[in-house]
Every structure is written in C-alpha cells, then in structure tokens.
Design a protein around this motif. Structure first.
Motif, PDB file in Angstrom:
ATOM      1  N   ARG A  94     -22.739  -6.423  75.499  1.00 33.20           N
ATOM      2  CA  ARG A  94     -21.456  -6.171  75.917  1.00 33.20           C
ATOM      3  C   ARG A  94     -20.861  -4.770  76.325  1.00 33.20           C
ATOM      4  O   ARG A  94     -20.095  -4.472  77.233  1.00 33.20           O
ATOM      5  CB  ARG A  94     -20.521  -6.523  74.727  1.00 33.20           C
ATOM      6  N   LEU A  95     -21.428  -3.902  75.516  1.00 33.82           N
ATOM      7  CA  LEU A  95     -20.987  -2.505  75.825  1.00 33.82           C
ATOM      8  C   LEU A  95     -21.771  -2.024  77.075  1.00 33.82           C
ATOM      9  O   LEU A  95     -21.183  -1.111  77.924  1.00 33.82           O
ATOM     10  CB  LEU A  95     -21.476  -1.544  74.806  1.00 33.82           C
ATOM     11  N   TYR A  96     -22.908  -2.445  77.494  1.00 32.38           N
ATOM     12  CA  TYR A  96     -23.539  -2.035  78.769  1.00 32.38           C
ATOM     13  C   TYR A  96     -22.624  -2.317  79.833  1.00 32.38           C
ATOM     14  O   TYR A  96     -22.434  -1.899  80.949  1.00 32.38           O
ATOM     15  CB  TYR A  96     -24.872  -2.643  78.889  1.00 32.38           C
ATOM     16  N   ALA A  97     -22.147  -3.679  79.857  1.00 36.90           N
ATOM     17  CA  ALA A  97     -21.420  -4.264  80.746  1.00 36.90           C
ATOM     18  C   ALA A  97     -20.043  -3.371  80.936  1.00 36.90           C
ATOM     19  O   ALA A  97     -19.506  -3.338  82.142  1.00 36.90           O
ATOM     20  CB  ALA A  97     -21.148  -5.783  80.571  1.00 36.90           C
ATOM     21  N   GLU A  98     -19.429  -3.306  79.680  1.00 37.01           N
ATOM     22  CA  GLU A  98     -18.192  -2.432  79.701  1.00 37.01           C
ATOM     23  C   GLU A  98     -18.537  -1.093  80.385  1.00 37.01           C
ATOM     24  O   GLU A  98     -17.738  -0.338  81.086  1.00 37.01           O
ATOM     25  CB  GLU A  98     -17.942  -2.301  78.322  1.00 37.01           C
TER      26      GLU A  98
ATOM     27  N   ALA B 136     -23.872   1.540  73.598  1.00 40.67           N
ATOM     28  CA  ALA B 136     -24.734   0.524  73.669  1.00 40.67           C
ATOM     29  C   ALA B 136     -26.151   0.739  73.489  1.00 40.67           C
ATOM     30  O   ALA B 136     -27.023  -0.030  72.926  1.00 40.67           O
ATOM     31  CB  ALA B 136     -24.693   0.033  75.186  1.00 40.67           C
ATOM     32  N   TYR B 137     -26.596   1.793  73.920  1.00 39.57           N
ATOM     33  CA  TYR B 137     -27.821   2.336  73.584  1.00 39.57           C
ATOM     34  C   TYR B 137     -28.223   2.506  72.103  1.00 39.57           C
ATOM     35  O   TYR B 137     -29.261   1.860  71.876  1.00 39.57           O
ATOM     36  CB  TYR B 137     -27.982   3.708  74.258  1.00 39.57           C
ATOM     37  N   LEU B 138     -27.215   2.996  71.414  1.00 40.62           N
ATOM     38  CA  LEU B 138     -27.472   3.086  69.945  1.00 40.62           C
ATOM     39  C   LEU B 138     -27.604   1.887  69.155  1.00 40.62           C
ATOM     40  O   LEU B 138     -28.334   1.575  68.429  1.00 40.62           O
ATOM     41  CB  LEU B 138     -26.589   4.059  69.300  1.00 40.62           C
TER      42      LEU B 138
ATOM     43  N   ARG C  72     -28.047  -3.599  85.199  1.00 38.46           N
ATOM     44  CA  ARG C  72     -29.288  -4.130  84.699  1.00 38.46           C
ATOM     45  C   ARG C  72     -29.621  -4.215  83.452  1.00 38.46           C
ATOM     46  O   ARG C  72     -30.131  -5.001  82.928  1.00 38.46           O
ATOM     47  CB  ARG C  72     -30.171  -3.366  85.473  1.00 38.46           C
ATOM     48  N   GLN C  73     -29.148  -3.283  82.552  1.00 33.73           N
ATOM     49  CA  GLN C  73     -29.201  -3.093  81.229  1.00 33.73           C
ATOM     50  C   GLN C  73     -28.763  -4.262  80.535  1.00 33.73           C
ATOM     51  O   GLN C  73     -29.096  -4.964  79.647  1.00 33.73           O
ATOM     52  CB  GLN C  73     -28.842  -1.795  80.327  1.00 33.73           C
ATOM     53  N   ALA C  74     -27.369  -4.453  80.667  1.00 33.26           N
ATOM     54  CA  ALA C  74     -26.688  -5.728  80.343  1.00 33.26           C
ATOM     55  C   ALA C  74     -27.216  -6.918  80.662  1.00 33.26           C
ATOM     56  O   ALA C  74     -27.530  -7.964  79.625  1.00 33.26           O
ATOM     57  CB  ALA C  74     -25.314  -5.638  80.746  1.00 33.26           C
ATOM     58  N   ALA C  75     -27.782  -7.098  81.835  1.00 34.07           N
ATOM     59  CA  ALA C  75     -28.361  -8.385  82.311  1.00 34.07           C
ATOM     60  C   ALA C  75     -29.941  -8.677  81.596  1.00 34.07           C
ATOM     61  O   ALA C  75     -30.190  -9.791  81.143  1.00 34.07           O
ATOM     62  CB  ALA C  75     -28.867  -8.389  83.865  1.00 34.07           C
ATOM     63  N   ARG C  76     -30.490  -7.472  81.336  1.00 37.13           N
ATOM     64  CA  ARG C  76     -31.958  -7.495  80.581  1.00 37.13           C
ATOM     65  C   ARG C  76     -31.507  -8.174  79.115  1.00 37.13           C
ATOM     66  O   ARG C  76     -32.454  -9.019  78.848  1.00 37.13           O
ATOM     67  CB  ARG C  76     -32.727  -6.042  80.601  1.00 37.13           C
ATOM     68  N   LEU C  77     -30.537  -7.708  78.445  1.00 41.16           N
ATOM     69  CA  LEU C  77     -30.541  -7.971  77.177  1.00 41.16           C
ATOM     70  C   LEU C  77     -29.920  -9.550  77.096  1.00 41.16           C
ATOM     71  O   LEU C  77     -30.305 -10.183  76.077  1.00 41.16           O
ATOM     72  CB  LEU C  77     -29.212  -6.957  76.518  1.00 41.16           C
TER      73      LEU C  77
END
Length: 381
Positions: free
Chosen positions: A350-354, A336-338, A370-375
């Motif tokens: 999608r990957l942050y949520a996973e 997700a980060y990359l 939170r990262q998934a929600a931010r994106l």
C-alpha cells in the motif's frame, strides 16, 4: 576548432570586460559575439594568444554596441578606449565570476542557468535542452539574471558556500538533452576546488566523483532504476572512487567538517563495500548523526532512518521514521521499504503505491509501482 578551449576561456574573458567597466549583461553579449567570430575565423588561422584575441574582439564588440546605443552614450566616457591587441593578463578571475553568478539576489534556478552560461560556456540552447524547457524561456531567465547582477561589483569576496550549493544543484540535474550536467558540474567544481582553499569545495568534488562512479549501474538496459543494493558493483568506476576517497581523506584531515564532506563520507562507505551485505551501516548511521547536527535537515533524518533500519533492524528504523513528518518527500517509500523488511507485505504494498503516486519523476514512479505490484502478486500467490 577547439570548442573545449573556448569554453575554458569564456569566464576569464568575461571577467576582464567586467573589470574594465562593462556591465555584466553587455559584457556577456560581447563575449558571445566574440565566440561566434572565433568559430568563423579560427578554423583556418588560429591565433597564437587565444585569450588575448578573444579579449580584444569582445572589447571591440562591446564598444561598438555601446556607441550604437543612444541610451548608453553617457556611459561611453566611463569605459576604457579600445586596447591595443596583445597578450591578455595572465590572472584568472573566474572565481569572482562564480560568486557573481551565485549572487543571493538570484533564485536558485537563475543562478544555475547563469553559471552554466557565463562560467560553463554553454549556449542558451544547450541549457534549455538540459532542463527540457523552450529556448525562449531559458533565454528570458538568463537575460533577467544577467541584468540582476549587472550592477554588482567584482571587488568583494563572495560566499563559497553559495557557489557550492549552486554547483550541487547543477550536478543533481544529471543528464538530459545533449549536455551532461553531472560531468559539467564536476568540471566546474574541480576548477573551484583548485582556486579556493576550502575543505567543503574538496568535499563536494569528492561527493560528486563517488556518486558519478555508480552512474553506469543505476539503470537497467530498459531504463528502469536499479536500487543501490542491487547494482552490479563491477560496473562502478573504480578510478573515480579511488580519486574521490583520496580527495575526501585530505579534506577530512583538516578537521573542518562540513555537510558535503559528511555526505561524501557516507558515499565512500557505500563505495568501499565489496557487496551490499558488507556495508558498514553502523558507521553510516554515525555519519548521518554528524550530518544531522550540521544541517538539522529532515531529509537527512529520513535517510538516517533507512540506515538505522539496516544497522539495528527494521523496527528501529520505523521508530526513527515515526519522529518525522509524513508529508516529507520519499517518506512513504522509506516506510514501505522498512515495513517490507519487517515482514508486513500488505502495508508495504500500500505504501509503495502511495509513494508511486507522489513520485516526482517517471523512472522513480515506475520503480515504486513495480515494487507494489511485486508484493501484491506475492500475496495473491
């Protein structure tokens, strides 16, 4: 009452009893009884020779328990008679106790618990609180571990590498309950590093100090995780960083590289950067290459992919990641980060949520959510 002194003396007193012929389980019980007695009588009249007093009282309690136990009467003839009170031996056999508590016949969890009890001098209640398990459960775990090593003699050299792994497990538990296990692990590793001529003991101590130096900056006021790149470096403990780097340099100068020294070198490069964007990622990748050569660990290669993404760009990091098993812990979080760094926010969200769904602890799960929600919010706008 100096409880710190009692905890420091506990392992050496226990080792004296074991060397006199007491089995580990009975010796440990006797030492705990002696500590209770010390707490009761030392307040008004502390002894001049604290260790000698504890050895005498613990040995007396061991003999009393042995004589009272009918099933152990045959062994009574094989133990020494009660010694005359006097100065205790000046030698410190704590190192042998480290080896005993990290015996290969024990599970990692049992070895950690026994080390904290016998070498660290913590109570069963404190250890149970640190691991968030019922006291009865921890008591059973420690009791089984004590009986497992009761027949092991203290006359053979132990494996320093096994002891180091146990101490690193303790350190990674961090802080919970009323016992700071990270600080306790540092205390015990200092003791071990002073006792053995082994660069990996110094490497582990350096690694612990460098990680511990960032502790205050790792969480925000609301308890949420703060990633390394976003941490307030002004809150890092420069005294611990300086000490850790000094210990690491001395260890590396001996040219006997091990995995803890390599990990400490990576931590030192992070600690040495005045700002996240000034981190020497190229050199960090080189250290990950050394670490992968030493350990052949897929987790190391996962972390290396992050470093490659920082040094050579996110697509290079994704290419390194593609060679690894997607079921690895934190694989989805790294991907997700990359992907976010590469501009693919939809895939990253999608990957942050996973990754949040797979997270092993609440703080990490909240951070990834939170990262998934931010994106997702950014895409909505």
């Amino acid at each position: 009452m100096d409880e710190v002194l009692l905890r420091r003396l506990t392992p050496s007193v226990l080792t004296v009893l074991v060397r006199r012929g007491a089995d580990f389980a009975a010796a440990e019980d006797a030492v705990q009884d002696a500590l209770v007695e010390a707490l009761r009588v030392w307040e008004g009249d502390p002894p001049r020779d604290a260790k000698g007093w504890l050895v005498t009282v613990a040995w007396r309690k061991f003999l009393d328990a042995t004589r009272a136990d009918v099933s152990r009467r045959r062994r009574e003839g094989r133990v020494e008679e009660e010694p005359t009170p006097g100065p205790a031996p000046a030698t410190d056999d704590t190192l042998q106790l480290y080896f005993l508590c990290a015996h290969p016949s024990l599970t990692p969890a049992s070895a950690v618990a026994l080390t904290l009890r016998a070498v660290g001098g913590l109570t069963t209640r404190q250890i149970a609180g640190a691991y968030l398990v019922p006291e009865a459960t921890m008591a059973q775990r420690i009791s089984r571990a004590k009986h497992t090593v009761s027949g092991v003699r203290l006359d053979r050299p132990g494996d320093v590498a096994t002891v180091l792994r146990v101490l690193y497990l303790v350190f990674n538990e961090g802080y919970s309950g009323d016992v700071d296990l990270a600080a306790e692990a540092i205390r015990l590793t200092r003791q071990l590093a002073d006792a053995v001529d082994h660069p990996e003991a110094a490497g582990l101590l350096a690694l612990m100090l460098l990680h511990h130096a960032r502790r205050a900056a790792r969480t925000a006021s609301d308890g949420s995780l703060v990633p390394l790149a976003e941490q307030d470096r002004g809150r890092w403990d420069t005294v611990l960083i300086t000490e850790g780097i000094g210990i690491l340099r001395t260890a590396l100068a001996r040219d006997r590289l091990g995995e803890f020294q390599a990990q400490a070198a990576i931590a030192a490069l992070h600690a040495d950067a005045p700002a996240a964007e000034e981190t020497d990622w190229v050199q960090i990748v080189e250290w990950y290459d050394e670490l992968a050569r030493l350990t052949d660990s897929p987790v190391v290669r996962l972390n290396r992919a992050v470093a490659v993404g920082e040094a050579d760009g996110p697509r290079a990091g994704l290419a390194a990641l593609a060679t690894l098993d997607a079921s690895l812990p934190r694989y989805s979080a790294v991907a997700a980060y990359l992907h976010e760094r590469d501009g693919d926010r939809a895939t990253a969200a999608r990957l942050y949520a996973e990754a949040a769904h797979k997270a092993s602890n609440l703080a990490e799960r909240d951070h990834l959510t939170r990262q998934a929600a931010r994106l997702n919010a950014h895409r909505g706008h």
